[in-house]
Design a protein around this motif. Structure first.
Motif, short mmCIF file in Angstrom:
data_model
loop_
_atom_site.label_atom_id
_atom_site.label_comp_id
_atom_site.label_asym_id
_atom_site.label_seq_id
_atom_site.Cartn_x
_atom_site.Cartn_y
_atom_site.Cartn_z
N ALA A 52 0.83 -1.20 0.00
CA ALA A 52 0.00 0.00 0.00
C ALA A 52 0.87 1.26 0.00
O ALA A 52 0.55 2.26 -0.68
N ALA A 53 1.97 1.26 0.76
CA ALA A 53 2.87 2.42 0.79
C ALA A 53 3.53 2.63 -0.57
O ALA A 53 3.72 3.78 -1.01
N ARG A 54 3.87 1.55 -1.25
CA ARG A 54 4.46 1.69 -2.58
C ARG A 54 3.44 2.27 -3.57
O ARG A 54 3.80 3.10 -4.43
N THR A 55 2.21 1.83 -3.45
CA THR A 55 1.16 2.39 -4.32
C THR A 55 0.98 3.88 -4.05
O THR A 55 0.86 4.70 -4.98
N ALA A 56 0.96 4.26 -2.76
CA ALA A 56 0.81 5.67 -2.42
C ALA A 56 1.98 6.49 -2.94
O ALA A 56 1.80 7.63 -3.43
N TYR A 57 3.17 5.95 -2.89
CA TYR A 57 4.34 6.69 -3.38
C TYR A 57 4.27 6.86 -4.89
O TYR A 57 4.60 7.93 -5.43
N ARG A 58 3.84 5.82 -5.60
CA ARG A 58 3.72 5.94 -7.05
C ARG A 58 2.67 7.02 -7.42
O ARG A 58 2.86 7.79 -8.38
N MET A 59 1.60 7.06 -6.68
CA MET A 59 0.57 8.08 -6.92
C MET A 59 1.11 9.48 -6.62
O MET A 59 0.81 10.45 -7.33
N GLU A 64 4.21 10.40 -6.88
CA GLU A 64 5.11 10.75 -7.99
C GLU A 64 4.30 11.26 -9.19
O GLU A 64 4.69 12.25 -9.84
N ALA A 65 3.22 10.61 -9.48
CA ALA A 65 2.38 11.04 -10.61
C ALA A 65 1.82 12.43 -10.36
O ALA A 65 1.79 13.29 -11.27
N ARG A 66 1.36 12.72 -9.15
CA ARG A 66 0.82 14.04 -8.84
C ARG A 66 1.91 15.12 -8.91
O ARG A 66 1.67 16.24 -9.36
N ARG A 113 4.53 15.07 -10.85
CA ARG A 113 4.84 15.35 -12.26
C ARG A 113 3.78 16.25 -12.89
O ARG A 113 4.07 17.03 -13.80
N LEU A 114 2.54 16.18 -12.40
CA LEU A 114 1.46 17.02 -12.91
C LEU A 114 1.41 18.38 -12.24
O LEU A 114 0.57 19.22 -12.58
N GLY A 115 2.29 18.60 -11.25
CA GLY A 115 2.33 19.88 -10.57
C GLY A 115 1.32 20.01 -9.46
O GLY A 115 1.12 21.11 -8.92
N ALA A 116 0.64 18.90 -9.11
CA ALA A 116 -0.37 18.95 -8.06
C ALA A 116 0.20 18.67 -6.67
O ALA A 116 -0.55 18.67 -5.69
N LEU A 117 1.50 18.42 -6.57
CA LEU A 117 2.13 18.11 -5.29
C LEU A 117 3.51 18.75 -5.27
O LEU A 117 4.28 18.61 -6.23
N ASP A 118 3.83 19.44 -4.18
CA ASP A 118 5.14 20.08 -4.11
C ASP A 118 6.21 19.05 -3.76
O ASP A 118 5.91 17.95 -3.32
N GLY A 170 6.05 17.33 -0.35
CA GLY A 170 5.02 16.31 -0.25
C GLY A 170 5.51 14.97 -0.78
O GLY A 170 5.20 13.91 -0.22
N LEU A 171 6.26 15.02 -1.89
CA LEU A 171 6.82 13.77 -2.43
C LEU A 171 7.85 13.17 -1.48
O LEU A 171 7.91 11.94 -1.29
N LEU A 172 8.69 14.02 -0.86
CA LEU A 172 9.67 13.53 0.10
C LEU A 172 8.98 12.86 1.30
O LEU A 172 9.44 11.85 1.82
N GLU A 173 7.86 13.44 1.73
CA GLU A 173 7.13 12.86 2.85
C GLU A 173 6.55 11.49 2.48
O GLU A 173 6.55 10.56 3.29
N ALA A 174 6.08 11.36 1.23
CA ALA A 174 5.57 10.06 0.78
C ALA A 174 6.70 9.03 0.74
O ALA A 174 6.51 7.85 1.06
N GLU A 175 7.88 9.48 0.34
CA GLU A 175 9.03 8.56 0.31
C GLU A 175 9.44 8.16 1.72
O GLU A 175 9.83 7.00 1.97
#
Length: 467
Positions: free
Chosen positions: A400-407, A409-411, A413-418, A421-426
């Motif tokens: 589940a954590a890997r799925t959340a991280y992939r999502m 990353e996608a956000r 790339r679309l500019g919807a996440l700073d 936020g990506l570092l926190e998911a990682e």
């Protein structure tokens, strides 16, 4: 010239022998008590999976480095060498007890020479003697045979004790090896976490300069980083201590000793052969050791009881004598010796009381060992089932954590996440990977504990496999 004692043993000795042979039945061994009723089945759910087909269970984990460590321990471990030396001592004691049941044979000899002068005449006399003696104690009351049985039981106890030593040694080495593998994974994950925290701390500082973050935000990021740095040092120290402990167990010098364990992901999950609780009585070496010690105590009681009865010894002696003046003489003798202590101040009674009390102590100890074995087997089976469930749950959480991280990353790339936020998911992903590593370690450690509780893989004695 022949000088021979009467060839018939005195009537008293013959009569005593007849009485003894009819009375020996009263000196039989005390029956070894069986343990209390052993349950037919375990309460815990038996785990399912591939089982080990050999008493050497650790190669089935698929870790060549672990196999190397245990092979080294077979040759160099001080604990294992000491255990084998104790077996050799018990074997020598048995040989001494067996020797007491055989006749003793002795050789004696003497030579003398004398010179004399009387009335101008010189004289001389030379003589030589050679003799052979045989002594034998008749074991009418079974005292010597009881002592031999006690020595045989002590040898069996030493052999079982050595098997128990090896079982503890191999499970300790396997447990420490898997712990070291897990520590290496956790160290790598903590280093990854530190890299992320340093990046987050730097970006928080940049945002503070731009007025988008406060000093409190920066201080919180610094506190997280410093906490992880302290945790990393603790993990490295723990890995060092485990490595040096492994060195001592395998008989190597700690300085310069290194181990390179493979990932726990590459570790198999073999199970010992299934068994019922009653099979622990023959599988667990500590149970065999306790039972052999009790058998030795039974024999010691029989020997102490036999000490109350007379002892009968036979001796024979033959001497050949030659004199220079001429002639050879042969002297042969046969004697029987009967001895019986009439008063010893209660020493024999005290010895018998002590051996009986010692036996009662061992009976209680044997029952305690049986109960402990049943408890450890039950706990180990329950531990395997529980650890397998936790490992499955941890693996699901990691996915589940890997799925959340992939999502995330996608956000991003679309500019919807700073970037923060990506570092926190990682960070969340790394935390899940750490929890999964701990769960996998618990699963493997539970299997090792199961092998220890059941006395090995079940195809033979652990000591025999150690060679």
């Amino acid at each position: 010239m022949y000088s021979l004692l009467p060839s018939r043993i005195p009537r008293l000795v013959l009569l005593l022998t007849a009485v003894v042979t009819t009375g020996c039945a009263s000196l039989g061994d005390v029956a070894t008590p069986r343990p209390a009723a052993v349950p037919d089945t375990w309460q815990a759910r038996l785990p399912e999976g591939p089982t080990v087909a050999s008493e050497t269970w650790w190669p089935a984990f698929g870790q060549p480095e672990l196999v190397r460590l245990l092979e080294t321990a077979r040759n160099n471990s001080p604990d294992w060498r000491a255990a084998r030396a104790r077996i050799a001592q018990a074997r020598a004691q048995l040989a001494g007890s067996q020797a007491a049941q055989w006749p003793t044979l002795g050789l004696e000899g003497s030579a003398s020479s004398s010179r004399s002068r009387q009335d101008g005449q010189r004289g001389s006399s030379d003589s030589r003697q050679a003799g052979l003696t045989v002594n034998y104690e008749l074991d009418l009351w079974g005292r010597l045979s009881a002592q031999t049985r006690a020595a045989e039981a002590r040898l069996a106890s030493s052999d079982a004790a050595a098997a128990a030593t090896w079982l503890v040694l191999e499970t300790d080495i396997a447990s420490a090896y898997f712990q070291l593998a897990s520590l290496n994974e956790r160290i790598a994950l903590t280093e990854r976490t530190l890299t992320l925290l340093r990046t987050q701390e730097a970006r928080s500082e940049d945002k503070r300069r731009l007025g988008a973050a406060t000093l409190q935000d920066v201080a919180q990021q610094r506190q997280l980083r410093l906490t992880q740095e302290a945790a990393l040092e603790a993990l490295r120290a723990q890995a060092h201590d485990v490595t040096t402990a492994l060195a001592v167990w395998v008989g190597a010098t700690p300085q310069g000793f290194s181990v390179q364990p493979a990932s726990l992901n590459a570790t198999g999950r073999p199970l010992p052969a299934p068994l019922q609780p009653a099979m622990l009585l023959v599988r667990r070496p500590d149970l065999r050791e306790a039972e052999a010690a009790l058998a030795a105590a039974d024999a010691n009681v029989a020997a102490a009881r036999a000490a109350f009865y007379p002892s009968l010894s036979l001796s024979a002696r033959g001497v050949v004598s030659t004199v220079a003046s001429g002639g050879t003489d042969l002297l042969a003798s046969l004697a029987g010796s009967l001895s019986q202590a009439l008063f010893d101040g209660g020493a024999r009674n005290a010895t018998l009381a002590e051996t009986r009390a010692r036996r009662e102590e061992l009976v209680a100890a044997y029952r305690k060992v049986v109960l402990t074995a049943l408890k450890e087997g039950e706990d180990a089976l329950a531990g395997v089932a529980s650890s397998q469930a936790r490992a499955a749950q941890s693996a699901a959480a990691l996915e589940a954590a890997r799925t959340a991280y992939r999502m995330a990353e996608a956000r991003q790339r679309l500019g919807a996440l700073d970037p923060l936020g990506l570092l926190e998911a990682e960070r969340t992903l790394i935390s899940s990977e750490t929890a999964d590593a701990s769960a996998r370690l618990e699963e493997v450690q539970a299997l090792v504990s199961l092998y220890k509780a059941l006395g090995g893989a079940g195809q033979g004695t652990t000591a025999a496999s150690a060679g």
